[in-house]
Design a protein around this motif. Structure first.
Motif, PDB file in Angstrom:
ATOM      1  N   LEU A 121       6.705  -2.692 -10.657  1.00  0.00           N
ATOM      2  CA  LEU A 121       6.109  -3.161  -9.406  1.00  0.00           C
ATOM      3  C   LEU A 121       4.633  -3.439  -9.668  1.00  0.00           C
ATOM      4  O   LEU A 121       3.940  -2.617 -10.280  1.00  0.00           O
ATOM      5  CB  LEU A 121       6.264  -2.108  -8.303  1.00  0.00           C
ATOM      6  N   GLY A 161       5.864   7.556  -5.398  1.00  0.00           N
ATOM      7  CA  GLY A 161       7.094   6.808  -5.168  1.00  0.00           C
ATOM      8  C   GLY A 161       8.021   6.738  -6.359  1.00  0.00           C
ATOM      9  O   GLY A 161       9.113   6.168  -6.255  1.00  0.00           O
ATOM     10  N   ASP A 204      10.804   3.657 -10.324  1.00  0.00           N
ATOM     11  CA  ASP A 204      11.640   3.397  -9.157  1.00  0.00           C
ATOM     12  C   ASP A 204      10.940   2.369  -8.263  1.00  0.00           C
ATOM     13  O   ASP A 204      10.088   2.716  -7.443  1.00  0.00           O
ATOM     14  CB  ASP A 204      11.871   4.707  -8.407  1.00  0.00           C
ATOM     15  N   VAL A 205      11.324   1.107  -8.401  1.00  0.00           N
ATOM     16  CA  VAL A 205      10.646   0.030  -7.684  1.00  0.00           C
ATOM     17  C   VAL A 205      10.797   0.192  -6.172  1.00  0.00           C
ATOM     18  O   VAL A 205       9.817   0.061  -5.416  1.00  0.00           O
ATOM     19  CB  VAL A 205      11.179  -1.339  -8.155  1.00  0.00           C
ATOM     20  N   ASP A 206      12.011   0.480  -5.711  1.00  0.00           N
ATOM     21  CA  ASP A 206      12.241   0.635  -4.269  1.00  0.00           C
ATOM     22  C   ASP A 206      11.464   1.829  -3.712  1.00  0.00           C
ATOM     23  O   ASP A 206      10.899   1.760  -2.612  1.00  0.00           O
ATOM     24  CB  ASP A 206      13.737   0.797  -3.984  1.00  0.00           C
ATOM     25  N   GLY A 207      11.454   2.924  -4.453  1.00  0.00           N
ATOM     26  CA  GLY A 207      10.724   4.110  -4.000  1.00  0.00           C
ATOM     27  C   GLY A 207       9.230   3.842  -3.907  1.00  0.00           C
ATOM     28  O   GLY A 207       8.561   4.277  -2.961  1.00  0.00           O
ATOM     29  N   ARG A 209       7.755   0.896  -3.406  1.00  0.00           N
ATOM     30  CA  ARG A 209       7.517   0.020  -2.253  1.00  0.00           C
ATOM     31  C   ARG A 209       7.507   0.827  -0.953  1.00  0.00           C
ATOM     32  O   ARG A 209       6.666   0.599  -0.067  1.00  0.00           O
ATOM     33  CB  ARG A 209       8.611  -1.052  -2.177  1.00  0.00           C
ATOM     34  N   GLN A 210       8.415   1.772  -0.851  1.00  0.00           N
ATOM     35  CA  GLN A 210       8.502   2.580   0.366  1.00  0.00           C
ATOM     36  C   GLN A 210       7.251   3.431   0.570  1.00  0.00           C
ATOM     37  O   GLN A 210       6.702   3.492   1.675  1.00  0.00           O
ATOM     38  CB  GLN A 210       9.756   3.459   0.317  1.00  0.00           C
ATOM     39  N   ASP A 213       4.313   1.345   1.698  1.00  0.00           N
ATOM     40  CA  ASP A 213       4.386   0.961   3.106  1.00  0.00           C
ATOM     41  C   ASP A 213       4.070   2.131   4.044  1.00  0.00           C
ATOM     42  O   ASP A 213       3.546   1.926   5.141  1.00  0.00           O
ATOM     43  CB  ASP A 213       5.785   0.422   3.427  1.00  0.00           C
ATOM     44  N   THR A 236       7.625  -7.803  -7.729  1.00  0.00           N
ATOM     45  CA  THR A 236       8.561  -7.043  -8.563  1.00  0.00           C
ATOM     46  C   THR A 236       8.867  -7.813  -9.841  1.00  0.00           C
ATOM     47  O   THR A 236       9.015  -9.029  -9.813  1.00  0.00           O
ATOM     48  CB  THR A 236       9.865  -6.774  -7.798  1.00  0.00           C
TER      49      THR A 236
END
Length: 258
Positions: A121, A161, A204-207, A209-210, A213, A236
């Protein structure tokens, strides 16, 4: 004849009998002092400039120091490689030594001493392109630039994250890395960077990003993105490769944890 003699006498008084003025006395003194000053400067300089251009050009000084630092880092990398090669070749064949070496190698990845490849990320941050005057006094110049705490907030959120490895600009970040703000530039591990500031993390790309945010400080940054035009972009990458950290890992200050 009497008239002529009187005119001659008046002319003589005008040419030879006039008393010197103050300005007439000062001019020779000033010329002498100027000559002494020029002579002193020439002797002091010894044929060189008394004020080299690099001391007046801050950007040139920074570039020169960065180049010198890069040269030293290359030397350190070369010497470290030689040490590792000689140690592996000349170390005694001892089971305990092999176990310690394997354990150190396992910790190298977490410590940032190994190259890493994986999904990444990237967060890019930059100053606003608008002028202070365009806001009519509502904001100050400090509101229009990215600061140390902004970069640090993004870095901390990405670690929380699930980041496993990180880079800021072109440098690998480890536990002893510190970002410092100097005006609208950042200093990281002895090198100076101007915006845009690029933070990349593998993990962990999704983690990540979360947490970006949800982080309160990052949310404030995003408010300023909307208000004054700060640059903030998240992207990403399916795969990225980070080099191993090759600087000094020596601690200057440490505290024993109870």
């Amino acid at each position: 004849m009497g008239d002529t003699g009187a005119r001659r006498a008046r002319l003589g008084r005008l040419l030879f009998g006039r008393r010197p003025s103050l300005w007439g006395l000062l001019v020779p003194v000033v010329l002498v002092l100027a000559g002494l000053l020029f002579a002193t400067s020439a002797v002091t300089a010894g044929g060189r400039s008394l004020r080299p251009s690099d001391t007046r050009d801050l950007a040139g000084v920074i570039d020169a120091q960065d180049a010198a630092l890069e040269a030293k880092q290359r030397t350190v990398r070369d010497l470290s490689g030689q040490v590792a090669s000689l140690s592996a070749r000349n170390a005694p064949a001892d089971s305990r030594l092999r176990a310690m070496t394997q354990r150190a190698a396992a910790l190298d990845r977490a410590a940032g001493m190994q190259g890493v490849t994986g999904p990444a990320l990237t967060v890019t941050m930059t100053d606003s392109t608008r002028s202070v005057d365009s806001f009519g006094g509502e904001f100050t110049a400090d509101d229009l630039v990215i600061h140390q705490q902004d970069v640090q907030a993004v870095v901390n959120a990405m670690w929380r994250g699930g980041a496993e490895a990180m880079m800021i600009q072109d440098q690998r970040v480890i536990s002893t890395s510190a970002v410092r703000c100097v005006g609208n530039t950042l200093i990281l591990q002895g090198r100076v960077y101007s915006p845009p500031f690029v933070i990349k993390a593998i993990g962990d790309v999704d983690g990540m990003r979360q947490t970006l945010d949800q982080d309160p400080t990052v949310q404030i940054i995003q408010q300023y993105v909307a208000a004054v035009g700060l640059g903030y972009d998240v992207a990403t990458q399916p795969s990225a490769t980070f080099p191993a950290y090759d600087g000094s890992a020596k601690l200057r200050h440490a505290t024993v944890v109870g």
